[in-house]
Design an enzyme around this catalytic site. Structure first.
Site, PDB file in Angstrom:
ATOM      1  CE1 TYR A   1     -48.347 -19.358  25.378  1.00  0.00           C
ATOM      2  CE2 TYR A   1     -50.064 -20.793  25.572  1.00  0.00           C
ATOM      3  CZ  TYR A   1     -49.323 -20.428  26.127  1.00  0.00           C
ATOM      4  OH  TYR A   1     -48.917 -20.195  27.750  1.00  0.00           O
TER       5      TYR A   1
ATOM      6  NE  ARG B   1     -50.738 -23.848  20.317  1.00  0.00           N
ATOM      7  CZ  ARG B   1     -51.273 -25.083  20.411  1.00  0.00           C
ATOM      8  NH1 ARG B   1     -52.255 -25.520  19.473  1.00  0.00           N
ATOM      9  NH2 ARG B   1     -51.104 -25.801  21.209  1.00  0.00           N
TER      10      ARG B   1
ATOM     11  CB  CYS C   1     -40.260 -22.900   0.636  1.00  0.00           C
ATOM     12  SG  CYS C   1     -40.884 -21.455  -0.562  1.00  0.00           S
ATOM     13  CD  GLU C   2     -39.584 -25.086   6.987  1.00  0.00           C
ATOM     14  OE1 GLU C   2     -40.051 -25.908   7.828  1.00  0.00           O
ATOM     15  OE2 GLU C   2     -38.858 -23.959   7.167  1.00  0.00           O
TER      16      GLU C   2
ATOM     17  N   GLY D   1     -51.521 -23.773  32.910  1.00  0.00           N
ATOM     18  CA  GLY D   1     -51.508 -25.122  32.525  1.00  0.00           C
ATOM     19  C   GLY D   1     -52.826 -25.623  32.002  1.00  0.00           C
TER      20      GLY D   1
ATOM     21  NE  ARG E   1     -52.564 -24.162  26.156  1.00  0.00           N
ATOM     22  CZ  ARG E   1     -51.790 -24.354  25.277  1.00  0.00           C
ATOM     23  NH1 ARG E   1     -51.986 -24.476  23.902  1.00  0.00           N
ATOM     24  NH2 ARG E   1     -50.687 -24.860  25.600  1.00  0.00           N
TER      25      ARG E   1
ATOM     26  CD  GLU F   1     -47.337 -18.170  37.215  1.00  0.00           C
ATOM     27  OE1 GLU F   1     -47.083 -18.891  36.528  1.00  0.00           O
ATOM     28  OE2 GLU F   1     -46.380 -17.631  38.507  1.00  0.00           O
ATOM     29  N   PRO F   2     -53.041 -18.530  34.619  1.00  0.00           N
ATOM     30  CG  PRO F   2     -55.105 -17.807  34.725  1.00  0.00           C
ATOM     31  CD  PRO F   2     -53.723 -17.634  35.530  1.00  0.00           C
TER      32      PRO F   2
HETATM   33  N1  LLP Z   1     -46.620 -19.958  34.011  1.00  0.00           N
HETATM   34  C1  LLP Z   1     -45.550 -20.437  33.608  1.00  0.00           C
HETATM   35  C2  LLP Z   1     -44.322 -20.224  34.314  1.00  0.00           C
HETATM   36  C3  LLP Z   1     -45.318 -20.914  32.027  1.00  0.00           C
HETATM   37  O1  LLP Z   1     -44.344 -21.181  31.734  1.00  0.00           O
HETATM   38  C4  LLP Z   1     -46.716 -20.688  31.584  1.00  0.00           C
HETATM   39  C5  LLP Z   1     -46.644 -21.329  29.966  1.00  0.00           C
HETATM   40  C6  LLP Z   1     -47.951 -20.348  32.116  1.00  0.00           C
HETATM   41  C7  LLP Z   1     -47.961 -19.935  33.457  1.00  0.00           C
HETATM   42  C8  LLP Z   1     -49.133 -20.351  31.019  1.00  0.00           C
HETATM   43  O2  LLP Z   1     -49.496 -21.785  30.945  1.00  0.00           O
HETATM   44  P1  LLP Z   1     -51.018 -21.818  30.378  1.00  0.00           P
HETATM   45  O3  LLP Z   1     -52.124 -21.648  31.404  1.00  0.00           O
HETATM   46  O4  LLP Z   1     -51.135 -20.869  28.911  1.00  0.00           O
HETATM   47  O5  LLP Z   1     -50.860 -23.178  29.699  1.00  0.00           O
HETATM   48  N2  LLP Z   1     -46.400 -22.433  23.119  1.00  0.00           N
HETATM   49  C9  LLP Z   1     -47.024 -23.428  23.617  1.00  0.00           C
HETATM   50  C10 LLP Z   1     -47.267 -23.343  25.246  1.00  0.00           C
HETATM   51  C11 LLP Z   1     -46.267 -23.014  25.832  1.00  0.00           C
HETATM   52  C12 LLP Z   1     -46.466 -22.741  27.380  1.00  0.00           C
HETATM   53  C13 LLP Z   1     -45.312 -22.184  28.271  1.00  0.00           C
HETATM   54  N3  LLP Z   1     -45.545 -21.749  29.522  1.00  0.00           N
HETATM   55  C14 LLP Z   1     -48.309 -23.926  22.876  1.00  0.00           C
HETATM   56  O6  LLP Z   1     -48.641 -23.104  21.830  1.00  0.00           O
HETATM   57  O7  LLP Z   1     -48.986 -24.703  23.103  1.00  0.00           O
END
Ligand code: LLP
Length: 418
Positions: A372, A314, A343-344, A239, A278, A275-276
């Site tokens: 992503y 995104r 075409c959008e 997150g 991004r 669980e990083p």
């Molecule tokens: N753990 C779980 C259970 C998750 O659902 C996610 C992301 C993560 C870890 C990793 O989160 P991060 O560290 O990447 O924030 N497509 C969207 C982001 C979707 C995130 C989904 N879950 C975007 O482009 O912003």
């Protein structure tokens, strides 16, 4: 950390000029800096030394084998959400005992595959999933190590499409029901209760919601202990936000987050899983594209480029901002709407953006697309999936080739009566 800089007005990723890559790889393409990924991973490990941690890279952020392997080689595990991701992680060399399996809808087939591969932990999101997991484990004469994903009802203050920790979201078990389900699980034959899991959303710009969620989780762990349910693993999810704009809108970095974690969990005597996604890979990536046409509208100028919303969704999906940089820098500024060929009207990367002036045939880079980006690409408008290139110092290597029309079109077959 930024993977790019200008040298003699030419944009470079690590020590390689983008123009150099473009001599052999046609635009559009993604390129990633390996050392930027290393740097992000090391920011976590060097700031977490007081805790027993396991970093499980959320492979959904970028599941290219070369990216997973880059992290696995540093010791990373993986957070997966499907059989496909689990297969990718194992194939890239992630040890099964460093894999956690998240997701709201694991099927019995997926559960069986994960049990056979003896992963570290299932993050269970509902009572029905618990029952199915127990049933499949008993049939296979195995035991499934689990954490429950708890929904702490905390507002992550992020985009509504990527917020997951409020009671109205589909994720996890409401914290008010947690004790009951732990009691039930403790008596199931195919289940070993080992942990608690929480993930409240993605691209959080502030630490406060994390802190609130962790406080609630800590209280739950202490309560469970009173009932003789001992928790050895706390999975804090991912997150962390990254700065998409060159001014800082995320109020903390990996270091501050880690300090907060150390403070929150120092006295818990648990393994802490992170669980990083991004924050490990977003900064490493650039999407390189070429201006096909410049176009003067009634009240604005357009740059129409060869990348589109199917390559990077995104901006159209989350109204996301990404910096856009010319490959050859110049001092003359101009203001454009930067759009793709699909075409959008939603196929827009930036509106009213002032950047160095560009002409047809010029190259530009869309920044912070390592997470992503390619994973969310599609072939909409029958456009080919684009290549990915990994860069290390002055060398580059193609880590995904462009698909070809034959392969793409031959995925269809005519109906039996046609
Ligand atoms: N753990 C779980 C259970 C998750 O659902 C996610 C992301 C993560 C870890 C990793 O989160 P991060 O560290 O990447 O924030 N497509 C969207 C982001 C979707 C995130 C989904 N879950 C975007 O482009 O912003």
């Amino acid at each position: 950390m930024n993977p790019y800089h200008y040298k003699n007005n030419q944009l470079c990723i690590e020590n390689l000029a983008i123009k150099q890559i473009e001599k052999t790889v046609k635009t559009p393409f993604y390129c990633y800096s390996q050392s930027t990924i290393h740097g992000a991973y090391q920011s976590y490990t060097s700031n977490l030394q007081q805790l027993d941690t396991m970093i499980c890279y959320a492979v959904k952020a970028n599941s290219n084998q070369a990216i997973i392997k880059t992290l696995a080689d540093l010791g990373s595990g993986a957070d997966v959400v499907s059989e496909g991701e689990l297969r990718r992680a194992l194939k890239a060399g992630v040890q099964a005992q460093k894999i956690v399996y998240s997701g709201v809808a694991k099927t019995s087939h997926e559960i069986q595959f994960a049990l056979e591969n003896e992963i570290f932990q299932f993050n269970v999101e509902s009572e029905n999933e618990l029952d199915l997991l127990n049933q499949v484990a008993c049939q296979l004469n195995k035991k499934a190590a689990i954490a429950f994903r708890i929904n702490p009802d905390v507002d992550a203050h992020t985009h509504e499409k990527i917020s997951t920790g409020k009671s109205e979201n589909k994720f996890g078990i409401p914290i008010s029901k947690a004790r009951d389900i732990y009691r039930k699980a403790a008596n199931l034959e195919g289940i070993i209760v080992q942990g608690v899991d929480v993930h409240i959303g993605s691209q959080l710009t502030d630490l406060a919601p994390f802190q609130m969620a962790f406080d609630r989780i800590k209280l739950l762990v202490l309560d469970l202990e009173k009932e003789n349910i001992s928790i050895n693993v706390i999975d804090v999810g991912g997150g962390l936000g990254v700065n998409y704009e060159n001014h800082e809108n995320v109020s903390y970095g990996i270091e501050a987050y880690c300090q907060m974690l150390q403070k929150a969990f120092a006295d818990m005597n648990c393994k802490i899983i992170l669980e990083p996604g991004r924050s490990l890979v977003a900064n490493s990536g650039l999407l390189i594209s070429k201006v096909i046409y410049t176009k003067q509208g009634e009240d604005r100028d357009f740059l129409i480029i060869d990348a589109a919303m199917n390559d990077l969704i995104r901006p159209s999906m989350y109204d996301a901002y990404h910096d856009i940089l010319p490959i050859s820098n110049s001092n003359n500024q101009a203001t454009y709407d930067i759009v793709g060929p699909v075409c959008e009207t939603g196929d827009t990367f930036a509106r009213n953006r002032t950047i160095p002036q560009m002409n047809e045939g010029d190259l530009l880079a869309i920044a912070t697309v390592g997470a992503y980006g390619s994973v969310m690409a599609s072939t909409y408008n029958t456009r080919l999936q684009i290549p990915e290139v990994l860069v290390k110092d002055q060398t580059s290597s193609i880590i995904k080739a462009r698909t070809d029309y034959e392969t793409l079109i031959n995925q269809d077959s005519l109906a039996s009566w046609q």
